[in-house]
Design a protein around this motif. Structure first.
Motif, PDB file in Angstrom:
ATOM      1  N   UNK A  30       0.801  -1.232   0.000  1.00  0.00           N
ATOM      2  CA  UNK A  30       0.000   0.000   0.000  1.00  0.00           C
ATOM      3  C   UNK A  30       0.831   1.278   0.000  1.00  0.00           C
ATOM      4  N   UNK A  31       2.007   1.245   0.606  1.00  0.00           N
ATOM      5  CA  UNK A  31       2.806   2.475   0.686  1.00  0.00           C
ATOM      6  C   UNK A  31       3.861   2.569  -0.404  1.00  0.00           C
ATOM      7  N   UNK A  32       3.895   1.562  -1.283  1.00  0.00           N
ATOM      8  CA  UNK A  32       4.968   1.524  -2.267  1.00  0.00           C
ATOM      9  C   UNK A  32       4.847   2.675  -3.268  1.00  0.00           C
ATOM     10  N   UNK A  33       5.969   3.335  -3.520  1.00  0.00           N
ATOM     11  CA  UNK A  33       6.002   4.428  -4.492  1.00  0.00           C
ATOM     12  C   UNK A  33       6.623   3.932  -5.795  1.00  0.00           C
ATOM     13  N   UNK A  34       6.497   4.677  -6.888  1.00  0.00           N
ATOM     14  CA  UNK A  34       7.192   4.293  -8.123  1.00  0.00           C
ATOM     15  C   UNK A  34       8.698   4.160  -7.873  1.00  0.00           C
ATOM     16  N   UNK A  35       9.275   3.110  -8.482  1.00  0.00           N
ATOM     17  CA  UNK A  35      10.677   2.759  -8.242  1.00  0.00           C
ATOM     18  C   UNK A  35      11.487   2.885  -9.529  1.00  0.00           C
ATOM     19  N   UNK A  36      12.794   3.062  -9.381  1.00  0.00           N
ATOM     20  CA  UNK A  36      13.674   3.073 -10.544  1.00  0.00           C
ATOM     21  C   UNK A  36      14.984   2.369 -10.172  1.00  0.00           C
ATOM     22  N   UNK A  37      15.480   1.518 -11.105  1.00  0.00           N
ATOM     23  CA  UNK A  37      16.803   0.907 -10.906  1.00  0.00           C
ATOM     24  C   UNK A  37      17.832   1.816 -11.555  1.00  0.00           C
ATOM     25  N   UNK A  38      18.888   2.114 -10.809  1.00  0.00           N
ATOM     26  CA  UNK A  38      19.914   3.053 -11.279  1.00  0.00           C
ATOM     27  C   UNK A  38      21.058   2.279 -11.930  1.00  0.00           C
ATOM     28  N   UNK A  39      21.823   2.931 -12.807  1.00  0.00           N
ATOM     29  CA  UNK A  39      22.943   2.238 -13.441  1.00  0.00           C
ATOM     30  C   UNK A  39      23.954   1.777 -12.382  1.00  0.00           C
ATOM     31  N   UNK A  40      24.612   0.656 -12.548  1.00  0.00           N
ATOM     32  CA  UNK A  40      24.495  -0.325 -13.622  1.00  0.00           C
ATOM     33  C   UNK A  40      24.028  -1.658 -13.058  1.00  0.00           C
ATOM     34  N   UNK A  41      23.259  -1.604 -11.954  1.00  0.00           N
ATOM     35  CA  UNK A  41      22.792  -2.853 -11.352  1.00  0.00           C
ATOM     36  C   UNK A  41      21.289  -2.809 -11.140  1.00  0.00           C
ATOM     37  N   UNK A  42      20.651  -3.951 -11.410  1.00  0.00           N
ATOM     38  CA  UNK A  42      19.198  -4.018 -11.287  1.00  0.00           C
ATOM     39  C   UNK A  42      18.768  -3.854  -9.828  1.00  0.00           C
ATOM     40  N   UNK A  43      19.679  -4.147  -8.885  1.00  0.00           N
ATOM     41  CA  UNK A  43      19.289  -4.022  -7.479  1.00  0.00           C
ATOM     42  C   UNK A  43      19.696  -2.686  -6.845  1.00  0.00           C
ATOM     43  N   UNK A  44      20.181  -1.739  -7.666  1.00  0.00           N
ATOM     44  CA  UNK A  44      20.431  -0.372  -7.149  1.00  0.00           C
ATOM     45  C   UNK A  44      19.145   0.405  -7.346  1.00  0.00           C
ATOM     46  N   UNK A  63      15.859   2.841  -6.252  1.00  0.00           N
ATOM     47  CA  UNK A  63      15.499   4.010  -5.449  1.00  0.00           C
ATOM     48  C   UNK A  63      14.068   4.403  -5.792  1.00  0.00           C
ATOM     49  N   UNK A  64      13.340   4.999  -4.851  1.00  0.00           N
ATOM     50  CA  UNK A  64      12.060   5.583  -5.251  1.00  0.00           C
ATOM     51  C   UNK A  64      12.339   6.675  -6.294  1.00  0.00           C
ATOM     52  N   UNK A  65      11.450   6.788  -7.287  1.00  0.00           N
ATOM     53  CA  UNK A  65      11.670   7.754  -8.362  1.00  0.00           C
ATOM     54  C   UNK A  65      11.830   9.169  -7.797  1.00  0.00           C
ATOM     55  N   UNK A  66      11.055   9.509  -6.787  1.00  0.00           N
ATOM     56  CA  UNK A  66      11.106  10.891  -6.238  1.00  0.00           C
ATOM     57  C   UNK A  66      12.512  11.303  -5.813  1.00  0.00           C
ATOM     58  N   UNK A  67      13.306  10.327  -5.403  1.00  0.00           N
ATOM     59  CA  UNK A  67      14.639  10.688  -4.904  1.00  0.00           C
ATOM     60  C   UNK A  67      15.645  10.992  -6.006  1.00  0.00           C
ATOM     61  N   UNK A  68      15.322  10.626  -7.244  1.00  0.00           N
ATOM     62  CA  UNK A  68      16.273  10.901  -8.333  1.00  0.00           C
ATOM     63  C   UNK A  68      15.634  11.749  -9.429  1.00  0.00           C
ATOM     64  N   UNK A  69      14.481  12.330  -9.131  1.00  0.00           N
ATOM     65  CA  UNK A  69      13.814  13.175 -10.122  1.00  0.00           C
ATOM     66  C   UNK A  69      14.766  14.273 -10.570  1.00  0.00           C
ATOM     67  N   UNK A  94       6.336   9.523 -18.378  1.00  0.00           N
ATOM     68  CA  UNK A  94       6.395  10.823 -17.693  1.00  0.00           C
ATOM     69  C   UNK A  94       7.765  11.460 -17.898  1.00  0.00           C
ATOM     70  N   UNK A  95       8.815  10.643 -17.860  1.00  0.00           N
ATOM     71  CA  UNK A  95      10.171  11.157 -18.023  1.00  0.00           C
ATOM     72  C   UNK A  95      10.408  11.642 -19.453  1.00  0.00           C
ATOM     73  N   UNK A  96       9.798  10.940 -20.425  1.00  0.00           N
ATOM     74  CA  UNK A  96       9.936  11.368 -21.824  1.00  0.00           C
ATOM     75  C   UNK A  96       9.283  12.745 -22.017  1.00  0.00           C
ATOM     76  N   UNK A  97       8.200  12.998 -21.295  1.00  0.00           N
ATOM     77  CA  UNK A  97       7.503  14.284 -21.428  1.00  0.00           C
ATOM     78  C   UNK A  97       8.327  15.441 -20.892  1.00  0.00           C
ATOM     79  N   UNK A  98       8.991  15.207 -19.767  1.00  0.00           N
ATOM     80  CA  UNK A  98       9.700  16.320 -19.124  1.00  0.00           C
ATOM     81  C   UNK A  98      11.169  16.394 -19.551  1.00  0.00           C
ATOM     82  N   UNK A  99      11.711  15.270 -20.039  1.00  0.00           N
ATOM     83  CA  UNK A  99      13.131  15.262 -20.406  1.00  0.00           C
ATOM     84  C   UNK A  99      14.031  14.917 -19.233  1.00  0.00           C
ATOM     85  N   UNK A 100      13.432  14.660 -18.080  1.00  0.00           N
ATOM     86  CA  UNK A 100      14.223  14.184 -16.943  1.00  0.00           C
ATOM     87  C   UNK A 100      13.405  13.165 -16.162  1.00  0.00           C
ATOM     88  N   UNK A 101      14.084  12.383 -15.329  1.00  0.00           N
ATOM     89  CA  UNK A 101      13.385  11.337 -14.596  1.00  0.00           C
ATOM     90  C   UNK A 101      12.284  11.961 -13.745  1.00  0.00           C
TER      91      UNK A 101
END
Ligand code: SF4
Lengths: 166, 422
Positions: free
Chosen positions: B263-277, B279-285, B403-410
């Motif tokens: 229920x509390x899960x936010x959108x997530x993103x894997x950062x380069x170069x590992x699938x297990x790195x 972060x919630x998307x908000x932290x790297x927007x 959403x990232x394609x629209x704004x040009x950033x994550x």
């Protein structure tokens, strides 16, 4: 093969070495003579030119993660690598290594116990690993009988031929 | 027995098996794709076998190098077609039909409880339908095609009890990215993952396929869902007769059971170069991107394209961003055309690629230059996976990528409508 004692030099590699760096996609359908020249080039550029027959790999966690490409194991064997020791191994890499006749062992302490170039001795069937340079002896999970049988045959295709299924 | 044990016991013709045992199992279905098929068939001939053990349950798909980006690829495909005809293989999907892991479920080849091997790591995808799908290499495939059998170690199983309900803007891609981040890229090494709990009943087949597909990125041998009404309905819609429930036994044992609250899960993103790195998307927007990719066997289905189209509808992608969309199959593309989803994507500035793997594995079509960044819906962000080793790959859900394609950033898709215009 599983009963031999392997002796050589250790290449110490990091965690999460993927099949994409062991066998880059750009050379996916090239012959092994070409593929082997690009092994690890994006992370250890000197590897392919400096590795010698008899060398072994001592890696960190999750070695061989990624795709099903058997070329990752085949390329290493083609360069003369005789054994892989890792803190943990990707399931597919381990399967493929055994299938091409390359012993691959899991040893939780190996990565910390070796430095680049240390002399190493491995007994795959017993799961015994010795750092000859430091004198340290380590235990790995011994390879199950099924895998030893495939290694002894020289790989799964050699075993298939031997079984006369053909 | 848990699901993995039930699958391997059946395939081995045994009443009971337990984790840790080795079994010789009958393979129900074998999948080969264009990167390895010709090599496997050549090797089969080399060891003196001129047939496959079950031509009707051997599936060959040309999907990686599509359309053929080089003469060598075209020759490879030519060889595969010759082998397929020679061996009388029943199910052959030529270039353009789609990605193997989309086609096999979509075209009704996958049945709950069966054992499926493929020369592709993401063969775990079929766990979404309760099938034991797992990747093998070329030599093992030669053995399986020649004999119809293969050795397996019965894996330990980790069960994930999913509870709660996903927030709007959050998808099951975010769930599996979260699990990869939390348990690590070897968190399920050589193990089966069993996805269960009340939240799973609410996951449609498309979402389950995404989760089982990426179970592999945690090292899993299988990524299994029990077969339920969702599975039954999917099978009926895809040329099958439906299915009986296929569940773990009530007294099944597990190596570990993890409760995952969604229920509390936010959108997530894997950062380069590992699938297990992860972060919630908000932290790297705000990290700028050059390319956005929607496709692959992870997230190239109609549900994924629709989720992206909903974000993009009536808007246009940012200057300096290339948006690539590769539908997972011809059927997906057809549905996208019929329902207006394709028009929304194209009007927003997307290039539609041929159904297939496209840029996902860096073979061709949408590669990256040094220093470039791509955010994509696929499953791997390893160094050099999409071209230059100096490029960066971020992995996220279709909504986050759009959403990232629209704004040009994550960008967190939930922030698009924010009053500050983010
Ligand atoms: S879409 Fe990507 S991950 Fe899926 S089969 Fe194709 S290359 Fe592999």
């Amino acid at each position: 093969m599983a009963d031999d004692i392997l002796k050589g030099r250790a290449w110490r590699l990091d965690h999460d070495i993927s099949t994409d760096v062991l066998s880059p996609g750009a050379y996916a359908v090239d012959p092994v003579e070409v593929r082997k020249l690009h092994v690890l080039e994006s992370v250890v550029p000197e590897f392919a030119s400096e590795v010698r027959p008899g060398d072994m790999i001592v890696a960190g966690r999750n070695f061989g993660c990624g795709s099903s490409r058997e070329t990752a194991a085949e390329n290493l064997r083609a360069l003369g690598v005789t054994c892989i020791v890792a803190e943990s191994l990707s399931r597919l890499f381990m399967r493929n290594a055994i299938a091409v006749g390359l012993p691959a062992l899991v040893c939780r302490d190996a990565h910390a116990a070796f430095t680049q170039g240390d002399e190493i001795q491995v007994h795959p069937g017993e799961g015994r690993i010795i750092n000859v340079s430091s004198g340290l002896e380590l235990e790995a999970d011994p390879l199950p009988e099924e895998m030893c049988r495939i290694l002894a045959a020289g790989g799964i295709l050699a075993m298939l031929k031997g079984q006369g299924v053909a | 027995m848990n699901l993995a044990e039930r699958i391997l016991a059946r395939a081995a013709g045994r009443d009971q098996v337990a984790a840790g045992e080795f079994v010789m199992a009958e393979v129900d279905l074998a999948l080969l794709h264009d990167i390895f098929a010709a090599q496997v068939f050549d090797l089969l001939r080399e060891v003196g076998v001129d047939r496959v053990s079950d031509p009707d349950r051997t599936v060959v798909v040309i999907d990686h190098l599509v359309p053929a980006p080089s003469t060598a690829a075209a020759e490879l495909h030519q060889k595969i077609r010759e082998h397929v005809a020679r061996l009388g293989i029943g199910a052959f999907y030529d270039a353009g039909r789609g990605i193997c892991h989309q086609l096999l479920p979509e075209q009704g080849h996958i049945r709950p409880g069966e054992l499926v091997v493929g020369t592709d790591s993401h063969t775990t995808t079929y766990g979404a339908l309760g099938a034991g799908g797992t990747g093998i290499g070329t030599s093992d495939m030669v053995y399986a095609l020649a004999t119809g059998r293969l050795w397996f170690r019965v894996p330990e199983t980790i069960r994930f009890e999913m509870t709660g309900q996903l927030m709007s803007g959050v998808s099951w891609k975010d769930v599996i990215l979260h699990l990869a981040g939390r348990f690590g890229s070897d968190g399920a090494q050589y193990r089966a993952m069993e996805f269960a709990g009340p939240a799973v009943a609410g996951a449609d087949m498309s979402s389950r396929l995404t989760v089982s597909n990426m179970a592999l990125e945690m090292g899993a041998k299988f990524g299994l869902f029990a077969a339920d009404e969702v599975t039954d309905a999917y099978l009926r819609d895809h040329g099958g007769a439906g299915t009986e429930p296929f569940q773990p036994d009530p007294d099944a044992t597990y190596e570990a059971v993890h409760e995952i609250a969604l229920s509390d899960l936010e959108p997530q993103v894997a950062l380069p170069h590992e699938v297990d790195r992860v972060s919630p998307v908000v932290e790297v927007e705000g990290i700028t991107i050059n390319q956005a990719f929607i496709g692959s066997c992870t997230n190239g289905r109609i549900e994924d394209l629709r989720a992206a189209a909903e974000v993009l509808a009536g808007k246009h992608i940012a200057d300096g961003v290339r948006l690539l969309v590769a539908p997972a199959s011809q059927a997906v593309l057809g549905e996208a055309l019929e329902t207006g989803v394709a028009a929304s994507l194209v009007e927003a500035g997307a290039s539609i690629l041929a159904p297939g793997c496209g840029p996902c594995f860096g073979g061709h079509g949408g590669l990256l230059a040094p220093g470039e960044r791509c955010i994509g819906t696929h499953n791997r962000n390893f160094i050099g996976r999409m071209g230059s080793a100096q490029a960066e790959i971020y992995l996220a859900s279709p909504a986050t990528v759009a959403a990232s394609a629209l704004t040009g950033h994550i960008t967190d898709p939930r922030h698009l409508e924010a009053p500050d215009g983010r």
